[in-house]
Design a protein around this motif. Structure first.
Motif, PDB file in Angstrom:
ATOM      1  N   ALA B   9      -1.920   9.936   9.950  1.00 16.51           N
ATOM      2  CA  ALA B   9      -1.623   8.542  10.330  1.00 16.51           C
ATOM      3  C   ALA B   9      -1.244   8.456  11.810  1.00 16.51           C
ATOM      4  O   ALA B   9      -1.659   7.529  12.516  1.00 16.51           O
ATOM      5  N   ALA B  20      -1.147   1.381   8.933  1.00 18.03           N
ATOM      6  CA  ALA B  20      -1.488   1.954   7.615  1.00 18.03           C
ATOM      7  C   ALA B  20      -0.237   2.157   6.754  1.00 18.03           C
ATOM      8  O   ALA B  20      -0.277   1.939   5.546  1.00 18.03           O
ATOM      9  N   LEU B  21       0.862   2.549   7.373  1.00 17.15           N
ATOM     10  CA  LEU B  21       2.054   2.850   6.578  1.00 17.15           C
ATOM     11  C   LEU B  21       2.805   1.585   6.157  1.00 17.15           C
ATOM     12  O   LEU B  21       3.743   1.645   5.369  1.00 17.15           O
ATOM     13  N   CYS B  23       1.290  -0.788   4.527  1.00 16.70           N
ATOM     14  CA  CYS B  23       0.629  -1.199   3.275  1.00 16.70           C
ATOM     15  C   CYS B  23       1.400  -0.678   2.069  1.00 16.70           C
ATOM     16  O   CYS B  23       1.810   0.474   2.034  1.00 16.70           O
ATOM     17  N   ASN B  25      -0.011  -1.031  -1.004  1.00 15.92           N
ATOM     18  CA  ASN B  25      -1.064  -0.834  -2.007  1.00 15.92           C
ATOM     19  C   ASN B  25      -1.093  -1.838  -3.150  1.00 15.92           C
ATOM     20  O   ASN B  25      -1.326  -1.478  -4.297  1.00 15.92           O
ATOM     21  N   ARG B  46      -5.174   4.093   1.431  1.00 16.48           N
ATOM     22  CA  ARG B  46      -4.384   5.081   0.677  1.00 16.48           C
ATOM     23  C   ARG B  46      -4.655   6.493   1.200  1.00 16.48           C
ATOM     24  O   ARG B  46      -3.735   7.301   1.346  1.00 16.48           O
ATOM     25  N   GLN B  49      -2.706   7.002   4.239  1.00 13.94           N
ATOM     26  CA  GLN B  49      -1.274   7.158   3.963  1.00 13.94           C
ATOM     27  C   GLN B  49      -0.909   8.563   3.472  1.00 13.94           C
ATOM     28  O   GLN B  49       0.124   9.101   3.847  1.00 13.94           O
TER      29      GLN B  49
END
Lengths: 318, 100
Positions: B9, B20-21, B23, B25, B46, B49
């Motif tokens: 990441a 990205a971190l 999110c 999900n 994902r 992550q």
């Protein structure tokens, strides 16, 4: 689906060599302004910057026709060798495959936009040597270096000519100049789409005409939040319009962005959007050349906003 | 078996992937995506992550299915900008391919 790097390398090579993704010489590509009456180069307040998108549609149509046949076949891999062919040859070959009727049709939309701006007394000028492809496809496909290199060239050229205000005609170029150029080149221009400058109030010539259904391009609907502009123009003209469920900031994509890497995926997405629009049972109006070409491909009765407004506000001189 | 790279990441920040971190999900992006394709783009996020770099490279072609239509970004409840994340992953993958 094609190998994306084959497509990107080919497009990037074309942009490097000819400043457009097709490898076609600008003098052959950008001809809409020739013979246009009342055409002005300078002086003027704002540069009309077409970004060569409407001019590109006949070339996109020709390319897609061949990509559709290649996709999934054993010849698909041959695309990677395409970049070994000189850009001038690639461009010349593609020019032969484009339809003259297509070129006339899409050049005609730009001529109508020019007439509409004059009718609205907008102080603008056009100079073909200052009109470039924005590089947006390279950005969308992930070729950041190729995009930044090209964008810097375009921005520098405009700055050298003292351009501060720009009038755009399509959502992709508008997004590139308004959002991406300041971020990646440091150059800022005052960017306005042509429809926000049109003065139609009081004309109400569309009263009593059958309604149209609007297809918002993703970049105007979501990225730039400019969907209201074309609606204001239609309202001022007294033209009725119908909204489909997925419109404005929640508009559905026409599938155009998939065209270069997977014509089959493009058809799938286009089919779904076409069905949504068809259900409204009215002629479709859009304001993006990519959406226009795509919806035409789906067999829908569709026209560009400029063509529709032009019929009421600035009919072509016979 | 897939190896994970805990610094993946961070490595992606150079390509504009820096959310990205954020999110969590929820899958709103996959639900609204017009592709209806194998939990795209959630699956890719994902992978970032958990640092599954090899998975991204193995399935790289799928990144170019994205239409960049922006529906996922508009509806993401965490403002994790999934659309721009996919665009950043394209940049990363293209750079890896060109380097190779």
């Amino acid at each position: 689906m094609f190998n994306p790097t084959d497509i990107i390398d080919l497009l990037a090579a074309n942009v490097r060599q000819t400043r457009n993704p097709f490898g076609v010489r600008p003098s052959r590509f950008n001809t809409w302004w020739r013979g246009l009456s009342g055409f002005t180069r300078r002086p003027g307040d704002a540069l009309l910057f077409t970004g060569l998108m409407y001019q590109a549609i006949p070339y996109i149509n020709a390319t897609t026709r061949y990509l559709e046949r290649l996709e999934g076949s054993s010849w698909a891999g041959c695309l990677r060798w395409g970049r070994l062919v000189p850009a001038s040859l690639r461009g010349r070959g593609l020019s032969v495959l484009t339809s003259g009727a297509d070129r006339k049709k899409f050049n005609g939309i730009l001529q109508t936009i020019c007439r509409l701006l004059r009718q609205s007394e907008v102080n603008f000028f056009y100079h073909p040597e200052m009109d470039f492809y924005s590089g947006i496809l390279l950005y969308d496909l992930g070729d950041q270096d190729g995009f930044v290199r090209h964008a810097r060239f375009v921005a520098r050229t405009l700055q050298l000519h003292g351009v501060r205000k720009v009038i755009t005609v399509d959502p992709h170029t508008t997004y590139a100049l308004k959002e991406l150029y300041p971020r990646y080149t440091g150059a800022s221009f005052e960017v306005q789409p042509y429809f926000s400058l049109l003065q139609c109030r009081g004309s109400e010539r569309g009263n009593g005409k059958p309604p149209v259904v609007l297809h918002d391009p993703c970049f105007y609907g979501r990225y730039l939040e400019l969907s209201e502009g074309p609606r204001r123009v239609l309202r001022d003209l007294g033209l009725e319009y119908v909204e489909v469920r997925n419109c404005g900031e929640f508009t559905s994509c026409c599938g155009g962005p998939a065209e270069s890497v997977s014509p089959a995926l493009n058809r799938e997405i286009l089919g779904r959007r076409a069905a949504e629009l068809k259900a409204a049972a009215a002629p479709v109006v859009t304001f993006c050349p990519i959406c226009l070409a795509n919806l035409l491909k789906a067999g829908l009765p569709v026209e560009d906003l400029a063509s529709l407004v032009g019929r009421y506000l600035a009919p072509e001189e016979k | 078996m897939a190896l994970v790279d805990p610094d993946f990441a961070a490595e992606l920040k150079a390509y504009g992937v820096d959310t990205a971190l954020d999110c969590f999900n929820c899958g709103t992006c996959a639900a609204i995506c017009p592709l209806n394709f194998e939990h795209f783009p959630r699956k890719m996020i994902r992978y970032v992550q958990v640092g599954a770099k090899q998975k991204i490279l193995q399935q790289a072609q799928d990144l170019w299915r994205c239409l960049h239509c922006g529906l996922c970004t508009r509806t993401c409840p965490r403002q994790a900008n999934p659309g721009e994340l996919i665009l950043g992953l394209r940049r990363y993958v293209l750079a890896q391919f060109r380097r190779a």
